[in-house]
Scaffold this motif. Structure first.
Motif, PDB file in Angstrom:
ATOM      1  N   VAL A   5       0.959  -1.317   0.680  1.00  0.00           N
ATOM      2  CA  VAL A   5       0.130  -0.525  -0.001  1.00  0.00           C
ATOM      3  C   VAL A   5       1.101   1.029  -0.003  1.00  0.00           C
ATOM      4  CG1 VAL A   5      -2.160  -1.337   1.105  1.00  0.00           C
ATOM      5  CG2 VAL A   5      -0.711   0.092   2.797  1.00  0.00           C
ATOM      6  N   GLU A   6       2.154   1.378   0.097  1.00  0.00           N
ATOM      7  CA  GLU A   6       2.874   2.427   0.641  1.00  0.00           C
ATOM      8  C   GLU A   6       2.659   3.376  -0.853  1.00  0.00           C
ATOM      9  OE1 GLU A   6       7.011   1.750   3.248  1.00  0.00           O
ATOM     10  OE2 GLU A   6       7.101   0.926   0.997  1.00  0.00           O
ATOM     11  N   PRO A   7       2.887   2.682  -2.408  1.00  0.00           N
ATOM     12  CA  PRO A   7       2.711   3.421  -3.546  1.00  0.00           C
ATOM     13  C   PRO A   7       1.513   4.340  -3.642  1.00  0.00           C
ATOM     14  CG  PRO A   7       3.049   1.843  -4.208  1.00  0.00           C
ATOM     15  CD  PRO A   7       2.408   0.855  -2.053  1.00  0.00           C
ATOM     16  N   ARG A   8       0.148   4.259  -2.394  1.00  0.00           N
ATOM     17  CA  ARG A   8      -0.802   4.800  -2.129  1.00  0.00           C
ATOM     18  C   ARG A   8      -0.555   5.465  -0.881  1.00  0.00           C
ATOM     19  NH1 ARG A   8      -5.492   2.992  -4.866  1.00  0.00           N
ATOM     20  NH2 ARG A   8      -4.563   1.102  -6.636  1.00  0.00           N
ATOM     21  N   LEU A   9       0.137   5.572  -0.240  1.00  0.00           N
ATOM     22  CA  LEU A   9       0.394   6.514   1.366  1.00  0.00           C
ATOM     23  C   LEU A   9       0.628   8.004   1.065  1.00  0.00           C
ATOM     24  CD1 LEU A   9       1.662   3.630   4.068  1.00  0.00           C
ATOM     25  CD2 LEU A   9      -0.834   4.780   3.296  1.00  0.00           C
ATOM     26  N   ARG A  10       0.524   8.764   1.392  1.00  0.00           N
ATOM     27  CA  ARG A  10       0.775  10.113   1.335  1.00  0.00           C
ATOM     28  C   ARG A  10       1.676  10.924   2.947  1.00  0.00           C
ATOM     29  NH1 ARG A  10      -4.686  13.880  -0.773  1.00  0.00           N
ATOM     30  NH2 ARG A  10      -4.419  12.874  -2.442  1.00  0.00           N
ATOM     31  N   ARG A  11       2.474  11.660   1.531  1.00  0.00           N
ATOM     32  CA  ARG A  11       3.388  12.333   4.091  1.00  0.00           C
ATOM     33  C   ARG A  11       2.456  12.407   4.740  1.00  0.00           C
ATOM     34  NH1 ARG A  11       7.693  17.521   3.772  1.00  0.00           N
ATOM     35  NH2 ARG A  11       8.459  16.555   6.230  1.00  0.00           N
ATOM     36  N   GLY A  12       2.857  11.439   5.761  1.00  0.00           N
ATOM     37  CA  GLY A  12       1.723  12.644   7.266  1.00  0.00           C
ATOM     38  C   GLY A  12       0.714  11.423   7.299  1.00  0.00           C
ATOM     39  N   GLU A  47      -5.250  -2.785  25.585  1.00  0.00           N
ATOM     40  CA  GLU A  47      -5.434  -3.251  26.396  1.00  0.00           C
ATOM     41  C   GLU A  47      -6.772  -4.104  26.242  1.00  0.00           C
ATOM     42  OE1 GLU A  47      -5.793  -3.434  31.279  1.00  0.00           O
ATOM     43  OE2 GLU A  47      -4.937  -1.784  30.544  1.00  0.00           O
ATOM     44  N   ALA A  48      -6.740  -4.808  26.000  1.00  0.00           N
ATOM     45  CA  ALA A  48      -8.239  -5.919  25.720  1.00  0.00           C
ATOM     46  C   ALA A  48      -7.893  -7.572  26.717  1.00  0.00           C
ATOM     47  CB  ALA A  48      -8.216  -6.356  24.928  1.00  0.00           C
ATOM     48  N   LEU A  49      -8.675  -7.937  26.862  1.00  0.00           N
ATOM     49  CA  LEU A  49      -9.248  -9.152  27.606  1.00  0.00           C
ATOM     50  C   LEU A  49      -8.339  -8.814  29.013  1.00  0.00           C
ATOM     51  CD1 LEU A  49      -9.890 -11.491  24.871  1.00  0.00           C
ATOM     52  CD2 LEU A  49     -12.291 -10.155  26.008  1.00  0.00           C
ATOM     53  N   GLY A  50      -7.826  -8.235  29.465  1.00  0.00           N
ATOM     54  CA  GLY A  50      -7.481  -8.063  30.830  1.00  0.00           C
ATOM     55  C   GLY A  50      -5.919  -8.132  30.626  1.00  0.00           C
ATOM     56  N   SER A  51      -5.147  -8.092  28.940  1.00  0.00           N
ATOM     57  CA  SER A  51      -4.303  -8.104  28.855  1.00  0.00           C
ATOM     58  C   SER A  51      -3.829  -7.070  28.304  1.00  0.00           C
ATOM     59  CB  SER A  51      -3.395  -9.732  29.042  1.00  0.00           C
ATOM     60  OG  SER A  51      -3.462  -9.840  27.237  1.00  0.00           O
ATOM     61  N   GLN A  52      -1.924  -6.374  28.040  1.00  0.00           N
ATOM     62  CA  GLN A  52      -1.455  -5.570  27.308  1.00  0.00           C
ATOM     63  C   GLN A  52      -1.083  -6.065  25.675  1.00  0.00           C
ATOM     64  OE1 GLN A  52       1.334  -3.022  29.112  1.00  0.00           O
ATOM     65  NE2 GLN A  52      -0.100  -1.985  30.039  1.00  0.00           N
ATOM     66  N   HIS A  53      -1.595  -5.335  24.864  1.00  0.00           N
ATOM     67  CA  HIS A  53      -0.687  -5.801  23.528  1.00  0.00           C
ATOM     68  C   HIS A  53       0.135  -4.887  23.254  1.00  0.00           C
ATOM     69  CE1 HIS A  53      -4.130  -9.085  23.546  1.00  0.00           C
ATOM     70  NE2 HIS A  53      -4.521  -8.389  24.115  1.00  0.00           N
ATOM     71  N   PRO A  54       1.008  -5.165  22.609  1.00  0.00           N
ATOM     72  CA  PRO A  54       2.129  -4.404  21.525  1.00  0.00           C
ATOM     73  C   PRO A  54       1.411  -3.824  20.584  1.00  0.00           C
ATOM     74  CG  PRO A  54       3.337  -6.226  21.908  1.00  0.00           C
ATOM     75  CD  PRO A  54       1.429  -6.812  22.640  1.00  0.00           C
ATOM     76  N   CYS A  55       2.009  -2.251  20.245  1.00  0.00           N
ATOM     77  CA  CYS A  55       1.455  -2.199  19.408  1.00  0.00           C
ATOM     78  C   CYS A  55       2.610  -0.694  18.602  1.00  0.00           C
ATOM     79  CB  CYS A  55      -0.260  -1.135  18.732  1.00  0.00           C
ATOM     80  SG  CYS A  55      -1.325  -1.941  19.360  1.00  0.00           S
ATOM     81  N   ARG A  56       2.096  -0.490  17.368  1.00  0.00           N
ATOM     82  CA  ARG A  56       3.061   0.691  17.197  1.00  0.00           C
ATOM     83  C   ARG A  56       2.480   1.383  15.675  1.00  0.00           C
ATOM     84  NH1 ARG A  56       8.925   0.446  15.926  1.00  0.00           N
ATOM     85  NH2 ARG A  56       8.662  -1.509  17.649  1.00  0.00           N
ATOM     86  N   LEU A  57       2.189   2.697  16.139  1.00  0.00           N
ATOM     87  CA  LEU A  57       2.075   3.901  15.718  1.00  0.00           C
ATOM     88  C   LEU A  57       2.989   4.653  14.358  1.00  0.00           C
ATOM     89  CD1 LEU A  57      -0.521   5.558  14.917  1.00  0.00           C
ATOM     90  CD2 LEU A  57       0.757   6.946  16.213  1.00  0.00           C
ATOM     91  N   LEU A  58       2.652   4.535  13.456  1.00  0.00           N
ATOM     92  CA  LEU A  58       3.942   5.198  12.886  1.00  0.00           C
ATOM     93  C   LEU A  58       3.788   5.939  11.508  1.00  0.00           C
ATOM     94  CD1 LEU A  58       4.178   1.553  10.095  1.00  0.00           C
ATOM     95  CD2 LEU A  58       5.343   2.376  12.188  1.00  0.00           C
ATOM     96  N   VAL A  59       4.208   7.169  11.194  1.00  0.00           N
ATOM     97  CA  VAL A  59       3.745   8.065  10.514  1.00  0.00           C
ATOM     98  C   VAL A  59       5.077   8.443   8.882  1.00  0.00           C
ATOM     99  CG1 VAL A  59       3.323  10.373  10.928  1.00  0.00           C
ATOM    100  CG2 VAL A  59       3.261   9.663  12.932  1.00  0.00           C
ATOM    101  N   ARG A  60       3.951   8.230   7.838  1.00  0.00           N
ATOM    102  CA  ARG A  60       4.465   8.045   7.064  1.00  0.00           C
ATOM    103  C   ARG A  60       4.905   9.461   7.051  1.00  0.00           C
ATOM    104  NH1 ARG A  60       7.561   5.163   3.106  1.00  0.00           N
ATOM    105  NH2 ARG A  60       6.432   5.838   1.193  1.00  0.00           N
ATOM    106  N   THR A  61       7.390   9.447   6.332  1.00  0.00           N
ATOM    107  CA  THR A  61       7.290  11.101   6.721  1.00  0.00           C
ATOM    108  C   THR A  61       7.669  11.514   5.331  1.00  0.00           C
ATOM    109  OG1 THR A  61       9.584   9.718   6.649  1.00  0.00           O
ATOM    110  CG2 THR A  61       8.243  10.369   8.814  1.00  0.00           C
ATOM    111  N   ARG A  62       7.733  10.572   3.633  1.00  0.00           N
ATOM    112  CA  ARG A  62       8.070  11.372   2.678  1.00  0.00           C
ATOM    113  C   ARG A  62       7.217  10.594   1.665  1.00  0.00           C
ATOM    114  NH1 ARG A  62      11.292   6.332   0.192  1.00  0.00           N
ATOM    115  NH2 ARG A  62      11.294   4.654   1.403  1.00  0.00           N
TER     116      ARG A  62
END
Length: 62
Positions: A5-12, A47-62
């Protein structure tokens, strides 16, 4: 999947990746952590169902 999907992603563009603590997520994390990938990342935990789940938030910079 992100590279498809990268070709369709805009900066930000914001991307939220769930389950980034799983072993199979390592190639994704390695790719997006490289400065040349064009992303800035922040680690998050949901947090869901009593436990924590690691996630990552990304911002497209170019």
């Amino acid at each position: 999947m992100l590279q498809l999907v990268e070709p369709r992603l805009r900066r930000g563009a914001l991307i939220v990746a769930d389950n980034t603590g799983m072993p199979d997520a390592r190639p994704f994390l390695d790719y997006t952590d490289r400065e040349a990938s064009g992303y800035r990342a922040a680690a998050l935990f949901t947090e869901a169902l009593g436990s924590q789940h690691p996630c990552r938030l990304l911002v497209r910079t170019r």
